[in-house]
Write an enzyme that holds these catalytic residues in place. Structure first.
Site, mmCIF file in Angstrom:
data_model
loop_
_atom_site.group_PDB
_atom_site.id
_atom_site.type_symbol
_atom_site.label_atom_id
_atom_site.label_comp_id
_atom_site.label_asym_id
_atom_site.label_seq_id
_atom_site.Cartn_x
_atom_site.Cartn_y
_atom_site.Cartn_z
ATOM 1 C CB SER A 1 -0.967 0.011 1.190
ATOM 2 O OG SER A 1 -0.270 -0.036 2.412
ATOM 3 C CE LYS B 1 -2.775 1.290 5.256
ATOM 4 N NZ LYS B 1 -2.298 0.810 3.948
#
Length: 352
Positions: free
Chosen positions: A243, A288
């Site tokens: 990611s 996140k």
């Protein structure tokens, strides 16, 4: 006759045993879950070095992480009280036959491939010299109770299938799709300098719809060699997963152009990256967003929801609204979207 121990000494013994039992229940009793929570926002500039370049901008690019650990009873209780804790079933994290060590090793390997994609995307975007040579399919893991278990070993490099060159895992998978479970294929394999030719009977990897999916029973990765001018070094320690691809790409471009892409802003984000610069969905987006907000990030790039089932953009917006995040959320489909947004920021709001 011995005098009995004072009552208070017996009480301490009982209390100690009770505490020990409680500790064992809370921390040591295994549960079929992983505990996921916000990790951190890490500046990627110290992780990347492009030879012969130097940047002194005030802003920075940040990758965001999630914290994941094996679950216990305490974690289950915590998840009931704190929405920051998420319980994820182990079978949604681990592949069949995989243990936690295998999982971590797989994540580090995926990170390595993500870094390669970032380098390719950055150099192609900037027109810098880059060469990619596809070498074959590396056997990262052999699946248990599948045909490959008796023939292949971890680390083997498959270079041909039925006499035809195979340069990538995508090519191997595409070729096997045209076969049927029970068919036999001949593999040319490099193992510790030796060239071997092995025959494998295709097993069943499961069904796609109503059709059985044939396979040899390995977790494949494309083996490739990348040469760039200037040379790029990426060091992310033990951080795993794909990611950080977008943020690595932006930082490499920033250094390649000796520029100031951030214009003084703290720019975080997430998303996989392809060599062609396409941004893909990731897991744990809500965690996140929280990690970025806690690091006072100004801008956050999130993979745009473009296909059925995509949810990164939606969940990111929901989380930002729920926590009152003071950051600009920017959905992007590709690298060009992110670069275009940053260029507009320079004209609209030059950072001091």
């Amino acid at each position: 006759m011995k005098n009995p121990k004072p009552w208070y000494r017996r009480t301490w013994v009982v209390t100690g045993l009770a505490v020990a039992v409680l500790f064992a229940i809370l921390f040591m009793v295994p549960v079929p879950y992983y505990i996921v929570q916000p990790g951190s926002a890490l500046e990627v500039r110290p992780m990347i070095r492009v030879e012969g370049t130097e940047t002194r901008e005030k802003g920075g690019f940040f990758m965001t992480t999630v914290s994941m650990r094996e679950g216990n009873v305490l974690g289950i209780l915590a998840s009931r009280l704190d929405p920051r804790f998420e319980l994820v079933p182990k079978d949604k994290v681990l592949m069949e036959g995989e243990d936690p060590e295998d999982y971590q090793r797989r994540q580090v390997e995926i990170m390595d491939r993500s870094q390669q994609n970032a380098v390719l995307a950055a150099f192609r975007e900037t027109g810098k010299k880059v060469k990619e040579k596809l070498l074959g399919v590396r056997v990262f893991r052999v699946l248990k109770e599948m045909p490959a278990e008796k023939v292949l070993k971890e680390g083997d490099l498959i270079t041909k299938v039925d006499g035809k060159k195979v340069r990538s895992s995508e090519e191997l998978i595409a070729y096997l799709k045209g076969k049927s479970v029970g068919d036999k294929v001949q593999l040319q394999v490099k193992r510790k300098g030796d060239i071997l030719v092995e025959e494998v009977k295709l097993g069943n990897l499961g069904k796609t719809g109503t059709k059985e999916r044939p396979g040899i029973g390995i977790e494949p990765v494309t083996e490739r060699k990348i040469q760039t001018d200037p040379k790029v070094t990426v060091q992310a320690d033990d951080i795993g997963g794909p990611s950080a691809g977008l943020m690595f790409t932006l930082e490499i471009i920033n250094q390649l152009t000796n520029g100031n892409l951030t214009h003084g802003y703290r720019v975080a984000g997430t998303g996989t990256i392809t060599p062609e610069g396409k941004v893909g969905q990731i897991g744990g987006i809500q965690h996140k967003i929280i990690a970025a907000e806690e690091e006072n990030v100004d801008i956050f790039f999130v993979p745009a929801d473009t296909h059925p089932g995509d949810s990164n953009e939606k969940r990111a917006k929901e989380t930002a609204r729920k926590i009152g995040a003071d950051l600009k959320l920017v959905p992007v489909e590709n690298l060009e979207d992110a670069l275009t947004f940053l260029e507009k920021q320079e004209r609209k709001n030059q950072a001091s």
